[in-house]
Design a protein around this motif. Structure first.
Motif, PDB file in Angstrom:
ATOM      1  N   MET A   1     -25.316 -59.828  99.206  1.00 14.30           N
ATOM      2  CA  MET A   1     -26.533 -60.180  98.486  1.00 14.30           C
ATOM      3  C   MET A   1     -26.213 -61.166  97.381  1.00 14.30           C
ATOM      4  SD  MET A   1     -29.094 -57.721  96.259  1.00 14.30           S
ATOM      5  CE  MET A   1     -29.874 -56.926  97.674  1.00 14.30           C
ATOM      6  N   LEU A   2     -27.174 -62.047  97.091  1.00 15.70           N
ATOM      7  CA  LEU A   2     -27.077 -62.992  95.988  1.00 15.70           C
ATOM      8  C   LEU A   2     -28.273 -62.742  95.082  1.00 15.70           C
ATOM      9  CD1 LEU A   2     -25.335 -65.413  95.024  1.00 15.70           C
ATOM     10  CD2 LEU A   2     -26.996 -66.896  96.144  1.00 15.70           C
ATOM     11  N   ILE A   3     -28.009 -62.443  93.816  1.00 13.88           N
ATOM     12  CA  ILE A   3     -29.063 -62.156  92.847  1.00 13.88           C
ATOM     13  C   ILE A   3     -29.229 -63.376  91.948  1.00 13.88           C
ATOM     14  CG2 ILE A   3     -29.811 -60.642  90.984  1.00 13.88           C
ATOM     15  CD1 ILE A   3     -28.042 -58.460  92.231  1.00 13.88           C
ATOM     16  N   VAL A   4     -30.365 -64.032  92.057  1.00 10.66           N
ATOM     17  CA  VAL A   4     -30.640 -65.229  91.266  1.00 10.66           C
ATOM     18  C   VAL A   4     -31.408 -64.820  90.019  1.00 10.66           C
ATOM     19  CG1 VAL A   4     -31.711 -67.505  91.252  1.00 10.66           C
ATOM     20  CG2 VAL A   4     -30.729 -66.595  93.379  1.00 10.66           C
ATOM     21  N   MET A   5     -30.869 -65.143  88.869  1.00  8.52           N
ATOM     22  CA  MET A   5     -31.488 -64.796  87.599  1.00  8.52           C
ATOM     23  C   MET A   5     -32.496 -65.857  87.174  1.00  8.52           C
ATOM     24  SD  MET A   5     -29.885 -61.947  87.069  1.00  8.52           S
ATOM     25  CE  MET A   5     -30.433 -61.548  85.397  1.00  8.52           C
ATOM     26  N   GLU A   6     -33.463 -65.459  86.361  1.00  7.32           N
ATOM     27  CA  GLU A   6     -34.388 -66.423  85.767  1.00  7.32           C
ATOM     28  C   GLU A   6     -33.615 -67.406  84.889  1.00  7.32           C
ATOM     29  OE1 GLU A   6     -37.499 -66.663  86.366  1.00  7.32           O
ATOM     30  OE2 GLU A   6     -38.191 -64.720  87.127  1.00  7.32           O
ATOM     31  N   HIS A   7     -34.164 -68.613  84.734  1.00  2.83           N
ATOM     32  CA  HIS A   7     -33.422 -69.606  83.949  1.00  2.83           C
ATOM     33  C   HIS A   7     -33.332 -69.210  82.476  1.00  2.83           C
ATOM     34  CE1 HIS A   7     -37.556 -71.010  83.124  1.00  2.83           C
ATOM     35  NE2 HIS A   7     -37.041 -71.527  82.021  1.00  2.83           N
ATOM     36  N   HIS A   8     -34.245 -68.333  82.026  1.00  6.13           N
ATOM     37  CA  HIS A   8     -34.213 -67.892  80.634  1.00  6.13           C
ATOM     38  C   HIS A   8     -33.573 -66.511  80.477  1.00  6.13           C
ATOM     39  CE1 HIS A   8     -37.498 -65.217  81.716  1.00  6.13           C
ATOM     40  NE2 HIS A   8     -38.176 -66.258  82.200  1.00  6.13           N
ATOM     41  N   ALA A   9     -32.917 -66.007  81.524  1.00  7.81           N
ATOM     42  CA  ALA A   9     -32.293 -64.684  81.447  1.00  7.81           C
ATOM     43  C   ALA A   9     -31.243 -64.652  80.334  1.00  7.81           C
ATOM     44  CB  ALA A   9     -31.654 -64.328  82.780  1.00  7.81           C
ATOM     45  N   THR A  10     -31.232 -63.552  79.585  1.00 12.98           N
ATOM     46  CA  THR A  10     -30.260 -63.414  78.498  1.00 12.98           C
ATOM     47  C   THR A  10     -28.934 -62.899  79.030  1.00 12.98           C
ATOM     48  OG1 THR A  10     -30.863 -61.122  78.021  1.00 12.98           O
ATOM     49  CG2 THR A  10     -32.170 -62.848  76.942  1.00 12.98           C
ATOM     50  N   GLN A  11     -27.895 -63.027  78.223  1.00 12.73           N
ATOM     51  CA  GLN A  11     -26.586 -62.520  78.627  1.00 12.73           C
ATOM     52  C   GLN A  11     -26.630 -61.003  78.805  1.00 12.73           C
ATOM     53  OE1 GLN A  11     -23.850 -64.467  79.415  1.00 12.73           O
ATOM     54  NE2 GLN A  11     -23.172 -62.508  80.252  1.00 12.73           N
ATOM     55  N   ALA A  12     -27.436 -60.335  77.976  1.00  9.75           N
ATOM     56  CA  ALA A  12     -27.557 -58.874  78.100  1.00  9.75           C
ATOM     57  C   ALA A  12     -28.177 -58.497  79.446  1.00  9.75           C
ATOM     58  CB  ALA A  12     -28.400 -58.322  76.956  1.00  9.75           C
ATOM     59  N   GLN A  13     -29.158 -59.274  79.908  1.00  4.23           N
ATOM     60  CA  GLN A  13     -29.776 -59.004  81.207  1.00  4.23           C
ATOM     61  C   GLN A  13     -28.794 -59.261  82.348  1.00  4.23           C
ATOM     62  OE1 GLN A  13     -33.132 -61.640  80.756  1.00  4.23           O
ATOM     63  NE2 GLN A  13     -34.508 -59.980  80.084  1.00  4.23           N
ATOM     64  N   ILE A  14     -28.016 -60.316  82.220  1.00  2.93           N
ATOM     65  CA  ILE A  14     -26.999 -60.618  83.234  1.00  2.93           C
ATOM     66  C   ILE A  14     -25.954 -59.500  83.276  1.00  2.93           C
ATOM     67  CG2 ILE A  14     -25.129 -62.216  83.831  1.00  2.93           C
ATOM     68  CD1 ILE A  14     -26.875 -64.454  82.556  1.00  2.93           C
ATOM     69  N   ASP A  15     -25.543 -59.032  82.101  1.00  3.53           N
ATOM     70  CA  ASP A  15     -24.556 -57.946  82.040  1.00  3.53           C
ATOM     71  C   ASP A  15     -25.114 -56.658  82.646  1.00  3.53           C
ATOM     72  OD1 ASP A  15     -22.817 -59.677  80.805  1.00  3.53           O
ATOM     73  OD2 ASP A  15     -23.214 -58.940  78.772  1.00  3.53           O
ATOM     74  N   ALA A  16     -26.400 -56.419  82.459  1.00  4.23           N
ATOM     75  CA  ALA A  16     -27.018 -55.206  83.005  1.00  4.23           C
ATOM     76  C   ALA A  16     -27.022 -55.234  84.528  1.00  4.23           C
ATOM     77  CB  ALA A  16     -28.443 -55.063  82.470  1.00  4.23           C
ATOM     78  N   ALA A  34     -26.426 -75.081  86.938  1.00  4.60           N
ATOM     79  CA  ALA A  34     -26.918 -76.023  85.938  1.00  4.60           C
ATOM     80  C   ALA A  34     -28.117 -75.456  85.184  1.00  4.60           C
ATOM     81  CB  ALA A  34     -27.287 -77.339  86.611  1.00  4.60           C
ATOM     82  N   ASN A  35     -29.002 -74.725  85.889  1.00  2.00           N
ATOM     83  CA  ASN A  35     -30.232 -74.240  85.274  1.00  2.00           C
ATOM     84  C   ASN A  35     -30.318 -72.720  85.155  1.00  2.00           C
ATOM     85  OD1 ASN A  35     -31.362 -76.906  85.094  1.00  2.00           O
ATOM     86  ND2 ASN A  35     -31.722 -76.803  87.299  1.00  2.00           N
ATOM     87  N   ARG A  36     -29.541 -72.008  85.976  1.00  5.96           N
ATOM     88  CA  ARG A  36     -29.612 -70.548  85.954  1.00  5.96           C
ATOM     89  C   ARG A  36     -28.321 -69.963  86.497  1.00  5.96           C
ATOM     90  NH1 ARG A  36     -33.644 -72.083  89.314  1.00  5.96           N
ATOM     91  NH2 ARG A  36     -35.189 -71.222  87.883  1.00  5.96           N
ATOM     92  N   ARG A  54     -34.781 -53.282  91.198  1.00  5.27           N
ATOM     93  CA  ARG A  54     -36.185 -53.591  90.955  1.00  5.27           C
ATOM     94  C   ARG A  54     -36.579 -53.427  89.492  1.00  5.27           C
ATOM     95  NH1 ARG A  54     -37.944 -56.725  94.975  1.00  5.27           N
ATOM     96  NH2 ARG A  54     -37.781 -55.751  97.034  1.00  5.27           N
ATOM     97  N   ASP A  55     -35.937 -52.497  88.778  1.00  5.09           N
ATOM     98  CA  ASP A  55     -36.335 -52.232  87.398  1.00  5.09           C
ATOM     99  C   ASP A  55     -35.568 -53.059  86.374  1.00  5.09           C
ATOM    100  OD1 ASP A  55     -33.933 -50.985  87.870  1.00  5.09           O
ATOM    101  OD2 ASP A  55     -34.351 -49.247  86.583  1.00  5.09           O
ATOM    102  N   LEU A  56     -34.736 -53.968  86.833  1.00  2.84           N
ATOM    103  CA  LEU A  56     -33.926 -54.772  85.914  1.00  2.84           C
ATOM    104  C   LEU A  56     -34.636 -56.073  85.563  1.00  2.84           C
ATOM    105  CD1 LEU A  56     -30.362 -54.284  87.457  1.00  2.84           C
ATOM    106  CD2 LEU A  56     -31.416 -53.043  85.566  1.00  2.84           C
ATOM    107  N   ALA A  57     -34.629 -56.398  84.277  1.00  9.59           N
ATOM    108  CA  ALA A  57     -35.291 -57.611  83.804  1.00  9.59           C
ATOM    109  C   ALA A  57     -34.435 -58.840  84.051  1.00  9.59           C
ATOM    110  CB  ALA A  57     -35.592 -57.477  82.315  1.00  9.59           C
ATOM    111  N   GLY A  58     -35.091 -59.993  84.155  1.00  8.49           N
ATOM    112  CA  GLY A  58     -34.400 -61.273  84.241  1.00  8.49           C
ATOM    113  C   GLY A  58     -34.074 -61.740  85.636  1.00  8.49           C
TER     114      GLY A  58
END
Length: 339
Positions: A1-16, A34-36, A54-58
């Motif tokens: 699986m590849l999880i693509v984060m929002e371009h404004h995702a915070t480091q805390a959301q990425i770590d979660a 370059a963007n996300r 599903r319950d994770l932000a970003g």
């Protein structure tokens, strides 16, 4: 699986997200863009359930990657990998490289003469087999340790980087003392224990396509090396065995532009082994240049008629110099025509 984060995702959301992946028993692989940021999920042996994320932000998108070659794919690694053979760089966005030399190291005189010819014509890397896998046990099998010493002398004299084949795990350490790049021959493409060991050897690997390997099998073989910690892998198209017997093998040049789309690993072409005839090497080498290969590997021998291995497909120094001059002219035309 590849999880693509929002371009404004915070480091805390990425770590979660990375922490959730670990909780599920998998390994996260952050892939900055370059963007996300995207995060690859490694270690799964089947479908990865989306529900725990599903319950994770970003998170913008969850993409299921079914390829058996995740780390070798552009899905997980969008940027081109630059493979360094000594000081020579091989990559999709670099000028193509010429690798040349005799099929087998036969003697000091033969190898040094070939190396000088390769250097003089503009070749960047010297190829030569110290250990030679042959179809017949009665054919010349190479000089072994003596061949490695001769290759080391040729490198010291000419400054050319060296690529030579390793056939067994117990050869890796000794061959790596001499070679700047370790070659895996077509017959060993699916020797998975050898591939894993090469992933830990600390040297670039040139992986030839198997005699009848599909592209998925070839890329999966590269995955064994990359997954073991070594992304310095060059793929070498050398022709495959098909129903057609007019030529030694069928050279599949269509794989070059296709692979450029699906893998970050550079691809070179070996027209010598594909065709088995020196008169057909120049036109196919030019074709490889034209379709965008990262380089070619050509067999060159100071006296092909006396070669102990693959004489009919080996070019003499004069023919090789003429080919290199042709490729220089072709390269200039292609550069001028590029958008």
């Amino acid at each position: 699986m590849l999880i693509v984060m929002e371009h404004h995702a915070t480091q805390a959301q990425i770590d979660a997200v990375a922490a959730r992946i670990r909780e599920l028993g998998y390994e996260p692989l952050p892939i900055p863009g370059a963007n996300r940021v995207a995060i690859g999920v490694l270690g799964n042996r089947g479908y990865v359930d989306e529900e725990p994320f599903r319950d994770l932000a970003g998170i913008q998108e969850l993409i299921h990657v079914t390829k058996p070659y995740k780390l070798a794919s552009r899905d997980f690694h969008p940027e081109d990998t630059v493979v360094r053979i000594g000081t020579v760089e091989v990559a999709w966005h670099r000028p193509p490289v010429i690798i040349a030399g005799p099929c087998a190291v036969e003697s000091r005189e033969q190898t040094l003469a070939a190396a000088r010819a390769v250097k003089a014509a503009g070749g960047r890397v010297l190829r030569g087999g110290a250990f030679k896998p042959r179809t017949s046990p009665h054919s010349f099998q190479g000089l072994g340790e003596e061949g490695l010493e001769i290759l080391a002398e040729a490198r010291a004299e000419t400054g050319l980087a060296v690529v030579t084949e390793v056939m067994r795990i117990d050869q890796i350490e000794r061959v790596a003392e001499v070679a700047d790049c370790l070659q895996v021959g077509a017959r060993n493409m699916q020797n998975f224990d050898l591939l894993r060991a090469l992933g830990e050897a600390g040297r670039p690997v040139l992986l030839k396509r198997g005699l009848s390997a599909t592209l998925e099998e070839w890329l999966a073989a590269a995955e064994y090396i990359v997954a073991s910690g070594n992304d310095q892998v060059i793929l070498c198209e050398r022709g495959i065995r098909t129903f057609e017997r007019a030529l030694r093998n069928t050279l599949d040049l269509g794989v070059v532009p296709w692979l450029r789309q699906v893998t970050h690993l550079p691809v070179i072409v070996d027209p010598s082994h594909a065709l088995g005839r020196r008169d057909l090497v120049p036109p196919l080498a030019r074709a490889a240049w034209a379709v965008g290969a990262c380089g070619i590997m050509v067999e060159v021998h100071p006296d092909p008629a006396r070669a102990l291995s693959d004489g009919p497909q080996s070019m003499d120094p004069e023919g090789f110099a003429a080919l290199c001059a042709e490729l220089d002219r072709l390269g200039a035309l292609l550069d001028a025509a590029a958008p």
